[in-house]
Structures are given as structure tokens and as C-alpha cells.
Design an enzyme around this catalytic site. Structure first.
Site, PDB file in Angstrom:
ATOM      1  N   ASN A   1       0.969  -1.068  -0.016  1.00 46.04           N
ATOM      2  CA  ASN A   1      -0.027   0.035  -0.044  1.00 46.04           C
ATOM      3  C   ASN A   1       0.854   1.155   0.023  1.00 46.04           C
ATOM      4  OD1 ASN A   1      -1.744   2.098   0.315  1.00 46.04           O
ATOM      5  ND2 ASN A   1      -2.470   1.393   2.627  1.00 46.04           N
TER       6      ASN A   1
ATOM      7  N   LYS B   1      -0.109   4.167  -0.284  1.00 45.80           N
ATOM      8  CA  LYS B   1      -0.712   5.494   0.515  1.00 45.80           C
ATOM      9  C   LYS B   1      -0.266   6.614  -0.484  1.00 45.80           C
ATOM     10  CE  LYS B   1      -0.175   3.148   4.711  1.00 45.80           C
ATOM     11  NZ  LYS B   1       0.006   3.170   6.322  1.00 45.80           N
TER      12      LYS B   1
ATOM     13  N   HIS C   1      -9.290   0.905   4.931  1.00 51.15           N
ATOM     14  CA  HIS C   1      -8.096   1.162   5.489  1.00 51.15           C
ATOM     15  C   HIS C   1      -8.112   1.954   6.587  1.00 51.15           C
ATOM     16  CE1 HIS C   1      -4.055   2.309   6.459  1.00 51.15           C
ATOM     17  NE2 HIS C   1      -3.316   1.408   6.088  1.00 51.15           N
TER      18      HIS C   1
ATOM     19  N   GLU D   1      -7.023   4.571   8.072  1.00 52.76           N
ATOM     20  CA  GLU D   1      -6.386   5.912   7.646  1.00 52.76           C
ATOM     21  C   GLU D   1      -7.689   6.314   7.019  1.00 52.76           C
ATOM     22  OE1 GLU D   1      -2.902   5.374   5.619  1.00 52.76           O
ATOM     23  OE2 GLU D   1      -1.978   4.846   7.262  1.00 52.76           O
TER      24      GLU D   1
ATOM     25  N   GLU E   1      -4.810  -4.996  10.486  1.00 50.85           N
ATOM     26  CA  GLU E   1      -3.974  -3.953  10.927  1.00 50.85           C
ATOM     27  C   GLU E   1      -4.186  -3.161  12.201  1.00 50.85           C
ATOM     28  OE1 GLU E   1      -2.001  -2.772   6.754  1.00 50.85           O
ATOM     29  OE2 GLU E   1      -3.599  -1.344   7.161  1.00 50.85           O
TER      30      GLU E   1
ATOM     31  N   GLY F   1       2.984   2.423  10.819  1.00 46.25           N
ATOM     32  CA  GLY F   1       3.983   3.442  10.695  1.00 46.25           C
ATOM     33  C   GLY F   1       4.478   3.936  11.916  1.00 46.25           C
TER      34      GLY F   1
ATOM     35  N   SER G   1       3.848  -2.082  10.353  1.00 41.00           N
ATOM     36  CA  SER G   1       5.450  -2.027  10.680  1.00 41.00           C
ATOM     37  C   SER G   1       5.944  -3.388  10.159  1.00 41.00           C
ATOM     38  CB  SER G   1       5.623  -1.807  11.960  1.00 41.00           C
ATOM     39  OG  SER G   1       5.298  -0.330  12.225  1.00 41.00           O
TER      40      SER G   1
HETATM   41  P1  13P Z   1       3.350   0.342   7.786  1.00 37.85           P
HETATM   42  O1  13P Z   1       3.632  -0.819   7.139  1.00 37.85           O
HETATM   43  O2  13P Z   1       3.904   1.517   7.183  1.00 37.85           O
HETATM   44  O3  13P Z   1       3.350   0.311   9.172  1.00 37.85           O
HETATM   45  O4  13P Z   1       1.858   0.765   7.037  1.00 37.85           O
HETATM   46  C1  13P Z   1       0.848  -0.446   7.097  1.00 37.85           C
HETATM   47  C2  13P Z   1      -0.279  -0.004   6.268  1.00 37.85           C
HETATM   48  O5  13P Z   1      -0.893   0.668   6.813  1.00 37.85           O
HETATM   49  C3  13P Z   1      -0.478  -0.965   5.229  1.00 37.85           C
HETATM   50  O6  13P Z   1      -2.084  -0.539   4.791  1.00 37.85           O
END
Ligand code: 13P
Length: 251
Positions: A9, A11, A96, A98, A168, A174, A214
Site C-alpha cells: 500500500n 498510500k 483502511h 486511515e 492492521e 507506521g 510495521s
Molecule cells: P506500515 O507498514 O508503514 O506500518 O503501514 C501498514 C499499512 O497501513 C498498510 O496498509
């Protein structure tokens, strides 16, 4: 047979030229990947058509990060599932954290989006996961169970063949703080039992459930060794071809 998947992803990262270069590097490195692991990349909308060209003839699949909750029409700024399939998109990520957190994505909306995506022939990577407060309050099983039921219980066992779930934990995204393999496994097992409860054990057994938060080459092996973890949804580490492929080689 359960499919093993590593999905990136991206983003809101990379320009289109940078994204094309990243896709090219991934395609090149993916040639050495053993069959049986599916790679998916999810660049921003602006990149999809160019990245689709790069992926042609490769074994890397293309995903969007979201889709509209309407088929077409006066919805300024939105992208319809028909637009995604028209340039060769095979997947879309939905729900997601976010999007849930910053853009008011609700389970109700996700039912509509999932329906539109599946009807259009897109596979869905549905994200679920608790935030830090919910985990600290011991509500993580309840939160993930509710998110899974609220969306997927509106569908049939047949529909679920085209759905992948990504667990997740928001506190691990992150942050560099990965869930331990045991913490992830117990939630994955819980999600699988939620699927089994409505759709039966065989459907649950076939469901691919990814871990995200992560995940990197150094911890992927331990996570993927768990019996209910079938790959990863990768953020930061998906922006470097070597790291992304390093994760895919961790099965
Ligand atoms: P990270 O791997 O940067 O923690 O992000 C995970 C994520 O949100 C994938 O959709």
C-alpha cells in the site's frame, strides 16, 4: 488452497515517475519469486494507468487504495470501480484505518463499496483493526469481530472467494511497533472463526488473512510462520523494492 499474498500500500507517496520506477524494480525482482506467492501493488489513483502498463505480462497484480460508493455521476473527486477495471485494476483496498479515521469511512459505506467492487469483478482487500485505546481497554477482539461481521456478513460464501482480509492494528501502523507474532495470530484466528461461524469451516480455511503494521523483512518470517497469517499488507517497506521483495521471500 489458501493464497499467500504480499500487498504494498503506497498510500500518498511517490510522484508518477517515481511510482513507475518503483513498479519496474518490483517487476524485475519479482521474477525470482517462487510461484505460490502473489504480489500486489496499490499506488495512488494518478499512477494506476502508468503502473498497469509496467505490470503487463508480469505476475504482479494492481490494486487501488479505495473506490467510490456510487457507480458513476456527480460525485466530484471520486473514482468509480468501472474506471478501475477499465485500466486493468484487479484489486481495491477498502476500509483502511486511515480512511476510517480521517475520511469518515463507516462499515455501512464499506458494504456498499464492497458490493460495487465485487460486482465489477474487483477483488477486495478489506482492512480491520483496533486502535491503541481499544487494545488497552482489552476490546481488540470485539472491535475486529464487529468490523468483520458488519461488512462481510452481508455477502455470500461465493463472494468471499474474492475477498482478502487485512488485520492492521492501528497502533502498529507506521510506528515501528509491530504486533508480536502471537498477538497477530490470535486476532487472525479470531477473524477466521468469525468467518467460519457464518460461512462454514471450509470457507474460513480458504480465506487469506494478511497482517499489516510495521511489517518488514526482519520480522516478516516470524509473522508468516503463524498458521493463520497468510501474508502482509505493507506500507513503508513497500516503497523500496528490495524490502518489499524481502518480505515476499519470507514465507
Ligand atoms: P506500515 O507498514 O508503514 O506500518 O503501514 C501498514 C499499512 O497501513 C498498510 O496498509
Amino acid at each position: 488452497m489458501r493464497k499467500l499474498i504480499v500487498a504494498g500500500n503506497w498510500k500518498m507517496n511517490t510522484t508518477v515517475p517515481e511510482g513507475v520506477e518503483l513498479a519496474k524494480a518490483i517487476v524485475e525482482k519479482a521474477k525470482g519469486l517462487p510461484a505460490g506467492v502473489e504480489l500486489v501493488v496499490a499506488p495512488p489513483f494518478t499512477h494506476l494507468a502508468s503502473v498497469a502498463d509496467v505490470l503487463k505480462g508480469s505476475k504482479v497484480c494492481l490494486s487501488a487504495q479505495n473506490c467510490a460508493d456510487h457507480e458513476k455521476g456527480a460525485y466530484t473527486g471520486e473514482v468509480a470501480v468501472s474506471m478501475l477495471t477499465s485500466i486493468g485494476c484487479q484489486y481495491t483496498i477498502l476500509g483502511h484505518s486511515e480512511r476510517r479515521q480521517y475520511y469518515g469511512e463507516t462499515d455501512e459505506k464499506l458494504v456498499v463499496k464492497t458490493k460495487l467492487a465485487l460486482e465489477a469483478g474487483l477483488k477486495v482487500i478489506l482492512c480491520v483493526g483496533e486502535n491503541l485505546d481499544e487494545r488497552e481497554a482489552g476490546k481488540h477482539f470485539d472491535v475486529v469481530t464487529a468490523q468483520t461481521k458488519n461488512v462481510l456478513y452481508h455477502f455470500t460464501a461465493d463472494d468471499l472467494k474474492n475477498v482478502v482480509i487485512a488485520y492492521e492494528p492501528v497502533w502498529a501502523i507506521g510506528t515501528g511497533k509491530t504486533a508480536t507474532a502471537a498477538q497477530a495470530e490470535e486476532i487472525h484466528a479470531c477473524i477466521r472463526s468469525v468467518i467460519a461461524e457464518k460461512f462454514g469451516a471450509a470457507v474460513a480455511e480458504d480465506m487469506t488473512i494478511l497482517y499489516g503494521g510495521s511489517c518488514k523483512p526482519s520480522n516478516a518470517k516470524e509473522l508468516f510462520a503463524e498458521k493463520d497469517i497468510d501474508g502482509g499488507l505493507i506500507g513503508g517497506a513497500a516503497l523500496k523494492a528490495d524490502d518489499f521483495l524481502g518480505i515476499a521471500e519470507s514465507f
